[in-house]
Motif scaffolding. Structure first.
Motif, mmCIF file in Angstrom:
data_model
loop_
_atom_site.group_PDB
_atom_site.id
_atom_site.type_symbol
_atom_site.label_atom_id
_atom_site.label_comp_id
_atom_site.label_asym_id
_atom_site.label_seq_id
_atom_site.Cartn_x
_atom_site.Cartn_y
_atom_site.Cartn_z
ATOM 1 N N VAL A 31 0.838 -1.206 0.000
ATOM 2 C CA VAL A 31 0.000 0.000 0.000
ATOM 3 C C VAL A 31 0.869 1.251 0.000
ATOM 4 C CG1 VAL A 31 -1.658 1.337 1.380
ATOM 5 C CG2 VAL A 31 -2.032 -1.106 0.984
ATOM 6 N N MET A 32 1.915 1.247 0.811
ATOM 7 C CA MET A 32 2.814 2.398 0.858
ATOM 8 C C MET A 32 3.493 2.610 -0.492
ATOM 9 S SD MET A 32 3.273 4.585 3.304
ATOM 10 C CE MET A 32 3.237 3.899 4.934
ATOM 11 N N ALA A 33 3.937 1.529 -1.129
ATOM 12 C CA ALA A 33 4.607 1.644 -2.432
ATOM 13 C C ALA A 33 3.639 2.121 -3.511
ATOM 14 C CB ALA A 33 5.226 0.306 -2.823
ATOM 15 N N LEU A 34 2.428 1.586 -3.521
ATOM 16 C CA LEU A 34 1.433 2.030 -4.500
ATOM 17 C C LEU A 34 1.130 3.517 -4.323
ATOM 18 C CD1 LEU A 34 -1.011 -1.018 -4.387
ATOM 19 C CD2 LEU A 34 0.352 -0.294 -6.366
ATOM 20 N N ARG A 35 1.007 3.950 -3.082
ATOM 21 C CA ARG A 35 0.730 5.357 -2.786
ATOM 22 C C ARG A 35 1.904 6.233 -3.244
ATOM 23 N NH1 ARG A 35 0.048 4.824 2.363
ATOM 24 N NH2 ARG A 35 -2.206 4.544 2.377
ATOM 25 N N GLU A 36 3.120 5.833 -2.888
ATOM 26 C CA GLU A 36 4.311 6.615 -3.230
ATOM 27 C C GLU A 36 4.535 6.711 -4.738
ATOM 28 O OE1 GLU A 36 7.358 4.607 -1.016
ATOM 29 O OE2 GLU A 36 6.774 5.545 0.875
ATOM 30 N N ASN A 37 4.123 5.669 -5.484
ATOM 31 C CA ASN A 37 4.341 5.633 -6.926
ATOM 32 C C ASN A 37 3.107 6.061 -7.718
ATOM 33 O OD1 ASN A 37 6.995 4.724 -6.563
ATOM 34 N ND2 ASN A 37 6.336 2.605 -6.489
ATOM 35 N N SER A 38 2.156 6.668 -7.033
ATOM 36 C CA SER A 38 0.925 7.176 -7.658
ATOM 37 C C SER A 38 0.179 6.107 -8.443
ATOM 38 C CB SER A 38 1.249 8.366 -8.568
ATOM 39 O OG SER A 38 1.828 9.404 -7.824
ATOM 40 N N ARG A 39 0.109 4.910 -7.880
ATOM 41 C CA ARG A 39 -0.615 3.820 -8.525
ATOM 42 C C ARG A 39 -1.827 3.413 -7.683
ATOM 43 N NH1 ARG A 39 4.488 1.895 -10.467
ATOM 44 N NH2 ARG A 39 4.582 2.312 -12.688
ATOM 45 N N LEU A 40 -2.300 4.330 -6.896
ATOM 46 C CA LEU A 40 -3.457 4.095 -6.057
ATOM 47 C C LEU A 40 -4.630 4.808 -6.723
ATOM 48 C CD1 LEU A 40 -3.391 4.778 -2.269
ATOM 49 C CD2 LEU A 40 -5.052 5.910 -3.688
ATOM 50 N N THR A 41 -5.661 4.049 -7.081
ATOM 51 C CA THR A 41 -6.824 4.645 -7.734
ATOM 52 C C THR A 41 -7.831 5.135 -6.708
ATOM 53 O OG1 THR A 41 -6.562 3.194 -9.639
ATOM 54 C CG2 THR A 41 -8.718 4.223 -9.346
ATOM 55 N N LEU A 42 -8.143 4.282 -5.742
ATOM 56 C CA LEU A 42 -9.113 4.616 -4.705
ATOM 57 C C LEU A 42 -8.708 3.931 -3.416
ATOM 58 C CD1 LEU A 42 -11.852 5.957 -3.950
ATOM 59 C CD2 LEU A 42 -12.947 3.785 -4.584
ATOM 60 N N SER A 43 -8.665 4.691 -2.346
ATOM 61 C CA SER A 43 -8.355 4.161 -1.031
ATOM 62 C C SER A 43 -9.400 4.694 -0.067
ATOM 63 C CB SER A 43 -6.951 4.598 -0.605
ATOM 64 O OG SER A 43 -6.642 4.101 0.684
ATOM 65 N N ASP A 68 -4.524 -0.965 -21.236
ATOM 66 C CA ASP A 68 -5.240 -0.326 -20.137
ATOM 67 C C ASP A 68 -6.703 -0.121 -20.525
ATOM 68 O OD1 ASP A 68 -6.157 1.127 -17.993
ATOM 69 O OD2 ASP A 68 -4.756 2.790 -18.243
ATOM 70 N N TYR A 69 -7.585 -0.854 -19.857
ATOM 71 C CA TYR A 69 -9.026 -0.710 -20.067
ATOM 72 C C TYR A 69 -9.692 -0.039 -18.864
ATOM 73 C CZ TYR A 69 -8.315 -3.816 -24.017
ATOM 74 O OH TYR A 69 -7.875 -4.360 -25.195
ATOM 75 N N ALA A 70 -8.889 0.575 -18.007
ATOM 76 C CA ALA A 70 -9.349 1.251 -16.790
ATOM 77 C C ALA A 70 -9.946 0.274 -15.777
ATOM 78 C CB ALA A 70 -10.339 2.378 -17.112
ATOM 79 N N THR A 99 -18.592 4.140 -6.255
ATOM 80 C CA THR A 99 -17.735 5.266 -6.604
ATOM 81 C C THR A 99 -16.937 5.030 -7.890
ATOM 82 O OG1 THR A 99 -17.519 5.835 -4.262
ATOM 83 C CG2 THR A 99 -15.857 6.742 -5.753
ATOM 84 N N LEU A 100 -16.335 3.870 -8.030
ATOM 85 C CA LEU A 100 -15.434 3.604 -9.157
ATOM 86 C C LEU A 100 -16.075 3.840 -10.531
ATOM 87 C CD1 LEU A 100 -13.535 0.527 -7.716
ATOM 88 C CD2 LEU A 100 -12.511 2.731 -8.323
ATOM 89 N N PRO A 101 -17.299 3.366 -10.795
ATOM 90 C CA PRO A 101 -17.884 3.615 -12.123
ATOM 91 C C PRO A 101 -18.100 5.096 -12.420
ATOM 92 C CG PRO A 101 -19.129 1.932 -10.956
ATOM 93 C CD PRO A 101 -18.143 2.504 -9.991
ATOM 94 N N ASP A 102 -18.331 5.900 -11.378
ATOM 95 C CA ASP A 102 -18.505 7.337 -11.572
ATOM 96 C C ASP A 102 -17.256 7.996 -12.162
ATOM 97 O OD1 ASP A 102 -21.062 7.147 -10.546
ATOM 98 O OD2 ASP A 102 -20.509 7.884 -8.548
ATOM 99 N N PHE A 103 -16.101 7.363 -11.965
ATOM 100 C CA PHE A 103 -14.841 7.889 -12.473
ATOM 101 C C PHE A 103 -14.338 7.119 -13.692
ATOM 102 C CE2 PHE A 103 -15.011 9.350 -8.084
ATOM 103 C CZ PHE A 103 -14.773 10.697 -8.267
ATOM 104 N N GLY A 104 -15.223 6.293 -14.279
ATOM 105 C CA GLY A 104 -14.885 5.607 -15.522
ATOM 106 C C GLY A 104 -14.202 4.267 -15.373
ATOM 107 N N TYR A 105 -14.296 3.653 -14.206
ATOM 108 C CA TYR A 105 -13.679 2.347 -13.989
ATOM 109 C C TYR A 105 -14.769 1.279 -14.078
ATOM 110 C CZ TYR A 105 -9.955 5.345 -12.350
ATOM 111 O OH TYR A 105 -8.995 6.312 -12.272
#
Length: 171
Positions: A31-43, A68-70, A99-105
């Protein structure tokens, strides 16, 4: 209980929660690595009325055959041991799926217990022609549409390997 998007002040509380729930620190480090590398979509976090973080769910991007299909991967999902069995995980996932579909996921995959995750509407990914980048037990890799479209419609004839962010390789 309040469910909300994580705030910077939650980072250490999430880290402590993950370290207390899982056998190793791998999920907390992920989680820390995903956050630091901007690979976190929703937390999302679940908090008591006093503001204590008692639950957490994270979603990060996945790729299908390098495209990438989101789509999103759910991992990890955690609830403090003292609060398990109270529907907190279900509430976190429900909020995320709204929430996720509202942002196109449009879709989500998960690697976990099929009996548990089927409660959230996940089904076997292999039945849809999808496989995980790692060798996993039969049925453990699952998929769910987050929109009114079926998985078959979202795939529209595509099949192949789902790949997670590189941070997952460090687990």
């Amino acid at each position: 209980m309040l469910i909300r998007t994580e705030a910077p002040a939650d980072i250490l509380a999430i880290d402590r929660l993950l370290k207390s729930v899982f056998e190793t620190e791998a999920e907390a480090n992920l989680v820390m690595a995903l956050r630091e590398n901007s690979r976190l979509t929703l937390s999302l976090v679940a908090c008591t009325d006093e503001g204590e973080v008692i639950g957490h769910v994270l979603f990060s991007p996945v790729m299908l055959n390098g495209e990438d299909y989101a789509w999103q991967g759910l991992a990890p999902l955690a609830v403090a041991q003292s609060h398990q069995g109270q529907g907190i995980a279900k509430a976190l996932v429900k909020e995320a799926f709204e929430t996720l579909p509202d942002f196109g996921y449009p879709a989500c995959v998960v690697l976990g217990d099929p009996n548990y995750y089927s409660k959230f509407g996940f089904s076997s990914a292999s039945e849809e022609g999808l496989s995980c980048q790692w060798e996993v037990p039969e049925g453990a890799f699952q998929v769910k549409s987050l929109t009114a479209d079926s998985i078959q419609t979202l795939l529209s004839g595509k099949s192949g390997v789902i790949e997670y962010s590189p941070e997952f390789l460090e687990l």
